[in-house]
Design an enzyme around this catalytic site. Structure first.
Site, PDB file in Angstrom:
ATOM      1  N   ASP A  36       0.823  -1.211   0.000  1.00  0.00           N
ATOM      2  CA  ASP A  36       0.000   0.000   0.000  1.00  0.00           C
ATOM      3  C   ASP A  36       0.857   1.261   0.000  1.00  0.00           C
ATOM      4  OD1 ASP A  36      -2.409  -1.297  -0.063  1.00  0.00           O
ATOM      5  OD2 ASP A  36      -2.782  -1.173   2.088  1.00  0.00           O
ATOM      6  N   LYS A  58      -3.539   3.312  -2.187  1.00  0.00           N
ATOM      7  CA  LYS A  58      -4.740   4.131  -2.222  1.00  0.00           C
ATOM      8  C   LYS A  58      -4.487   5.393  -1.416  1.00  0.00           C
ATOM      9  CE  LYS A  58      -7.842   0.105  -2.133  1.00  0.00           C
ATOM     10  NZ  LYS A  58      -8.920  -0.559  -1.363  1.00  0.00           N
ATOM     11  N   MET A 175      -6.841   9.158   9.096  1.00  0.00           N
ATOM     12  CA  MET A 175      -7.259   9.538   7.731  1.00  0.00           C
ATOM     13  C   MET A 175      -8.267  10.678   7.758  1.00  0.00           C
ATOM     14  SD  MET A 175      -7.528   5.723   5.996  1.00  0.00           S
ATOM     15  CE  MET A 175      -8.501   5.034   7.335  1.00  0.00           C
TER      16      MET A 175
END
Length: 552
Positions: A36, A58, A175
């Site tokens: 990732d 991502k 996030m």
């Protein structure tokens, strides 16, 4: 169950040394690693040179692959009999969609094992001196995500502010930087005390760590002043006012000192090339205060053909640390004893390549004073010509040209034609004082050209081929650090081709090249002349940046 296996692995939260031992062992033995964007790519240095590395990162509103495609990829690789590490940032089960991947693998009949990782929700605040629980201040912690998938897969903010505002313990938001203003407004509107201690920790546990502490109502403005961006962890609660770091210790303290004292303080440097090159340069840049950005997208594809018989050569020549790593790995895999190198002389292009050999207990016999291919070839040619003269005087000439039956060229190792200056090829067993070039398939023509001009017999063996990780390149070409470093002409060309393909222009970054061959390639595409390191060495690249900084 299929023959392969997937290790659903937590890569930790930034500092590579926070990886677990079990995860390290999985990386060292795997055939494929699927990783990732939040994974520190320093971890990839522990994979085998022939390990397949697939980037599926991502970031907010930018996915290189959808989740279903990732699931299918893991199933495909495992069914092909491969050992796969699915490397995820933090812990795979903390907002990492690890559970979905496990279910997909189980339903497909693929063996899967979960290796937990250190989550940023706990470790990043701790690195900034913030314990998420502390007697008298907080006896509970709630972890939420500031970005979740909404209708149609679109990422959006989905938080129950009324519930979160009533919490008495610590609130940790992952996030959440893209929605920071909405989060603060939502908490205040739901009744959260505006003076609640809060903090943001950016790039936690790394040398780039930056921390902002402020009352909740000031958090957005303070973060903007300091230029804080994702990835970062947001902490809301009484513990955010704590700073449990000893004087001179911890990443946060290192960051403060770095920004004040180092010659490259505050400078961002994107490093392209291979992972190994990037990580070697990172260490040097950090020592001088720079903030390195991992922008590598080149991958190493080791040769399938076995190594040649060394008995036929007097000198082995290495031109990169990457080549040394692949060579040593092939020696192990082919069960070739290092004692077969006992009577060989070793030439290297520079100190980085020499160090890679020295780590295996092999020491070079020749390294040029100027670290580039031309000086390597010229200096080695002089040594060999001197040896030939001495051998003739002693009446024991060992190097003999043999006329080739096919003057169109006898195919050498990996399809490379091996010719001496007279257009004659060297036959196995008759080139005792010949040279074997061990390097990348795309190596420059400088070495062989000079050897041909000087009449030095040589052969080439392509240890590996450099390739481009397309998805990774698409992700990094959008970045605009202060400087971008190229480690090869091929890497520079691939970078520009990626930008042209996507219609992207970088008007902010200054380009830096490891040598003149690389700079020659870069000049084809830019009007502003690139910076060129005095030598083909990571230390020289850092010195080049320091000189540029002093001139500014």
């Amino acid at each position: 169950m299929s023959g392969g296996k997937v290790y659903l692995t937590g890569g930790g939260c930034g500092d590579a040394e926070l990886l677990t031992l079990r995860a390290l062992k999985a990386l060292q033995k795997c055939d494929t690693v699927v990783y990732d964007s939040l994974v520190t790519e320093e971890l990839l240095q522990w994979t085998r040179p022939d390990c397949e590395k697939i980037y599926v990162g991502k970031r907010y509103q930018c996915h290189s692959r959808g989740q279903l495609a990732i699931n299918a990829l893991l199933v495909e690789k495992a069914r092909a009999g491969k050992t796969v590490v699915r490397l995820k940032g933090g812990d795979p089960y903390v907002f990492g969609r690890g559970g979905e991947e496990f279910i997909a693998l189980r339903d497909a009949g693929v063996r899967c094992e979960v290796i937990p990782g250190i989550t940023s929700a706990i470790a990043v605040p701790a690195a900034a001196g913030i314990p998420v629980t502390h007697r008298g201040l907080s006896d509970s912690v709630t972890v939420v995500t500031g970005t979740a998938a909404g209708a149609g897969g679109k990422e959006e903010l989905k938080l129950d502010f009324q519930t979160l505002a009533r919490l008495k313990g610590t609130l940790v938001i992952l996030m959440g930087m893209h929605h920071l203003a909405k989060i603060v407004v939502g908490l205040l509107a739901a009744g959260k005390d505006r003076l609640t201690p809060s903090a943001i920790v950016m790039d936690g546990t790394t040398e780039r760590q930056r921390v902002v502490r402020a009352p909740l109502f000031e958090l957005v403005a303070r973060a903007a002043e300091r230029g804080l961006t994702a990835p970062a962890v947001i902490v809301v609660g009484a513990v955010a006012k704590l700073e449990l770091i000893m004087e001179g210790e911890g990443k946060a303290e290192v960051e403060r000192e770095t920004f004040i004292q180092m010659p490259l303080s505050g400078i961002t440097v994107g490093v392209t090339g291979t992972a190994h090159f990037a990580h070697r340069l990172f260490d040097v840049l950090r020592e001088k205060g720079a903030q390195p950005w991992d922008m590598h997208f080149m991958e190493i594809k080791p040769a399938r053909e076995p190594l040649p018989a060394f008995a036929d050569y007097g000198w082995l020549v290495f031109t990169s640390p990457n080549g040394v790593q692949v060579f040593l790995d092939k020696m192990r895999r082919e069960r070739r004893d290092l004692r077969t190198l006992a009577d060989k002389k070793i030439a290297v292009i520079g100190p980085g390549t020499a160090l890679a050999l020295q780590e295996a207990g092999i020491y070079e016999d020749y390294m040029p004073q100027v670290y580039d291919a031309a000086h390597l070839a010229g200096g080695l040619a002089h040594i060999l010509m001197t040896e030939q003269v001495e051998n003739r005087k002693d009446g024991r000439e060992e190097c003999r040209d043999v006329e080739d039956e096919n003057l169109n060229g006898q195919q050498g190792f990996n399809g490379v034609t091996s010719m001496d200056a007279g257009g004659k090829s060297l036959r196995t067993g008759e080139a005792r004082c010949g040279v074997l070039l061990l390097r990348a398939k795309q190596g420059s023509d400088v070495l062989p050209r000079i050897f041909r001009e000087r009449g030095i017999p040589y052969e080439e063996y392509a240890l590996y081929e450099l390739g481009v990780q397309e998805q990774r390149r698409d992700a990094v070409i959008t970045k605009e650090p202060d400087y971008i470093v190229f480690g090869s002409a091929m890497g520079a060309r691939a970078y520009v081709e990626g930008m042209e393909k996507k219609g992207i222009r970088n008007t902010r970054s200054r380009y830096v090249c490891i040598g003149e061959q690389c700079a020659k390639e870069v000049r084809k595409y830019v009007t502003e002349p690139p910076l060129v390191a005095a030598e083909a060495d990571v230390e020289a690249i850092a010195d080049c940046l320091c000189r540029e900084g002093r001139q500014d």
